[in-house]
Design a protein around this motif. Structure first.
Motif, mmCIF file in Angstrom:
data_model
loop_
_atom_site.group_PDB
_atom_site.id
_atom_site.type_symbol
_atom_site.label_atom_id
_atom_site.label_comp_id
_atom_site.label_asym_id
_atom_site.label_seq_id
_atom_site.Cartn_x
_atom_site.Cartn_y
_atom_site.Cartn_z
ATOM 1 N N UNK A 1 0.810 -1.227 0.000
ATOM 2 C CA UNK A 1 0.000 0.000 0.000
ATOM 3 C C UNK A 1 0.841 1.274 0.000
ATOM 4 N N UNK A 2 2.158 1.160 0.029
ATOM 5 C CA UNK A 2 3.018 2.351 0.108
ATOM 6 C C UNK A 2 4.249 2.119 -0.749
ATOM 7 N N UNK A 3 4.225 2.628 -1.991
ATOM 8 C CA UNK A 3 5.301 2.328 -2.932
ATOM 9 C C UNK A 3 5.878 3.582 -3.549
ATOM 10 N N UNK A 4 7.102 3.434 -4.100
ATOM 11 C CA UNK A 4 7.775 4.495 -4.832
ATOM 12 C C UNK A 4 8.384 3.892 -6.101
ATOM 13 N N UNK A 5 8.486 4.713 -7.130
ATOM 14 C CA UNK A 5 9.136 4.301 -8.382
ATOM 15 C C UNK A 5 10.283 5.264 -8.650
ATOM 16 N N UNK A 6 11.503 4.737 -8.749
ATOM 17 C CA UNK A 6 12.654 5.527 -9.184
ATOM 18 C C UNK A 6 12.807 5.352 -10.688
ATOM 19 N N UNK A 7 13.179 6.411 -11.371
ATOM 20 C CA UNK A 7 13.367 6.329 -12.821
ATOM 21 C C UNK A 7 14.268 7.484 -13.267
ATOM 22 N N UNK A 8 14.739 7.368 -14.494
ATOM 23 C CA UNK A 8 15.568 8.416 -15.084
ATOM 24 C C UNK A 8 14.764 9.156 -16.151
#
Length: 376
Positions: free
Chosen positions: A153-160
Motif C-alpha cells: 500500500x506504500x510504494x515508490x518508483x525511481x526512474x531516469x
C-alpha cells in the motif's frame, strides 16, 4: 589441454580472480601461498570426478545439446517480464509457458509482490495491470530504468528522465528530483529500508531516504566505469559492478570485500534470493571470446563456483524467486539456459528464443532479452 588440467587451471584462476581486503603479507609468504594454491588445485582436479555434469552437456560448438525447441514452461514458480533489447516490446510469460505481448514498451519492472508493472516508452512512464491495461501515465522526456519498491500500500518508483534521477509515488503522484549529481546507472532500492534508494555519483555510492532526503550513507568508489548496483535480498550487502572489480559494501556503507579479475571483464551481477551468494557474469576478451557466470559467496572469501560458461556472448542473467534456478540469456546460441546450482547441478536449455518473442514489425529479430522473474 586435458580435462584435469582445465579443472586445475580454473581453480587457480578463480583464486586469483577473488580476494578480500587485507594487508599485504611478505613476499616469501605470497610465493609459498601461490605454490600451495597451485598444488591444491592440481590435487583437487585429479581427485575430483572427471568433469562436472553441467559442462558435459555443453559443447565447444555454440549451444547446449538437446535443448527444448520452445519455452514450454518455467522450471520454477513465478512469472517473467521479457524485455526486448532492440524495440521488440515487452512480453509476459506465465509458469505454464503462456506468452502474451504487453506492448511496444522499451522497459518494464514488477511492482512489489507482482501486482502491477511499470513500463516506459521514450517520453512516458506508466503503470499497468497486466490484465486490465494502463492505470496511470506520466509524460516525461527520455524515460529509462524504472525501479519499483515498497509495501502493498506504500510504494515508490525511481526512474531516469532527461538524464536526471527522479522518484514518484506508486499512484503517479508527488514526482520529484532525487539528486542532480546522480550519474546514468540504474538505481537500486534497498530491501532492508523502506524508500531507501542507492545510486551512483561520479565518485561515490549514495544511499538516500527519498522521502526525508536524508543521506543514510555514502562511500567512495574508484573513478571509472560503473555498470550496475545490486542488493542482497535482506539488504545487508550492496555490490557495485565495474569492469575489473566488484566492490561489496555492508549495510553501514563500509567496504566488506572486493572481487577482482586479472583478465576477464565483469558486466553484470545479481544476488541469489535468500543468500549472500552473488552470480557474477564476466567476459574473456577477444580473440578467445567466452562468457562465464560464477557464484561467489561474499561472506566466505575464496569460495567461488563456475556455474556456466560458453563460447560467444551472454546477455542478462536473473534468478528465479526461490533462488533455485538462474536464467542465462546465451545470445550467441539463441538459447536460454536455466542452471540449477545445487549439490547436483543441472542445466535445462531452451532454443529458438528469438522466435519465441518476435518483433511486431518487419525489422530483424531481437538479439537479446532482459528477464524479470517475479513472485512465487
Amino acid at each position: 589441454m586435458s580435462g584435469a588440467e582445465e579443472r586445475a587451471w580454473d581453480v587457480v584462476r578463480r583464486a586469483f580472480h577473488e580476494r578480500s581486503p587485507a594487508p599485504q603479507p611478505p613476499r616469501h609468504r605470497v610465493a609459498m601461498a601461490v605454490a600451495i594454491a597451485v598444488l591444491a588445485a592440481v590435487l583437487i582436479a585429479v581427485a575430483s570426478p572427471p568433469g562436472h555434469a553441467v559442462f558435459k552437456r555443453v559443447r565447444e560448438a555454440v549451444g547446449v545439446e538437446h535443448a527444448d525447441p520452445a519455452l514450454f514452461d518455467l522450471p520454477a514458480p513465478g512469472r517473467l517480464l521479457v524485455v526486448s533489447s532492440s524495440g521488440g516490446g515487452v512480453w509476459l510469460v506465465r509458469n505454464n509457458g503462456l506468452k502474451r505481448r504487453l506492448g511496444g514498451y522499451a522497459d518494464a519492472q514488477w511492482s512489489p509482490h507482482g501486482r502491477y508493472v511499470v513500463v516506459t516508452q521514450k517520453n512516458t512512464l506508466a503503470a499497468l495491470d497486466v490484465d486490465h491495461g494502463i492505470r496511470w501515465s506520466l509524460a516525461r522526456r527520455n524515460v529509462a530504468w524504472p525501479r519499483w519498491e515498497g509495501t502493498r500500500i506504500d510504494t515508490r518508483i525511481a526512474y531516469w528522465s532527461a538524464g536526471r534521477l527522479r522518484v514518484v509515488g506508486g499512484d503517479g503522484k508527488d514526482d520529484r528530483l532525487v539528486d542532480a549529481a546522480a550519474i546514468g546507472t540504474p538505481a537500486a532500492w534497498s530491501p532492508g529500508r523502506l524508500h531507501a534508494l542507492a545510486y551512483l555519483t561520479r565518485a561515490a555510492i549514495v544511499v538516500r531516504d527519498v522521502d526525508s532526503r536524508r543521506v543514510i550513507w555514502r562511500a567512495s568508489l574508484t573513478r571509472g566505469v560503473h555498470l550496475q548496483l545490486a542488493w542482497s535480498s535482506d539488504g545487508r550487502y550492496a555490490a557495485v559492478v565495474m569492469p575489473h572489480v566488484v566492490d561489496v559494501f555492508n549495510a553501514s556503507g563500509h567496504l566488506h570485500r572486493s572481487i577482482s579479475s586479472l583478465s576477464d571483464e565483469f558486466f553484470a551481477a545479481e544476488f541469489r534470493p535468500g543468500t549472500h551468494e552473488l552470480a557474477l557474469s564476466s567476459r574473456t576478451a577477444p580473440p578467445t571470446l567466452r562468457d562465464s557466470v560464477r557464484l561467489v559467496d561474499v561472506d566466505h572469501p575464496g569460495q567461488a563456483r563456475l556455474l556456466f560458461s560458453g563460447p560467444g556472448v551472454f546477455g542478462d542473467a536473473t534468478w528465479s524467486p526461490n533462488g533455485r534456478w538462474l536464467l542465462v540469456d546465451w545470445r550467441t546460441a539463441n538459447q536460454w539456459v536455466f542452471v540449477s546450482p545445487g549439490a547436483h547441478p543441472r542445466v535445462h536449455a531452451v532454443a529458438n528464443i528469438r522466435e519465441e518473442f518476435p518483433r511486431a514489425d518487419d525489422h530483424p529479430p531481437t538479439l537479446s532479452f532482459q528477464a524479470r522473474w517475479c513472485c512465487r
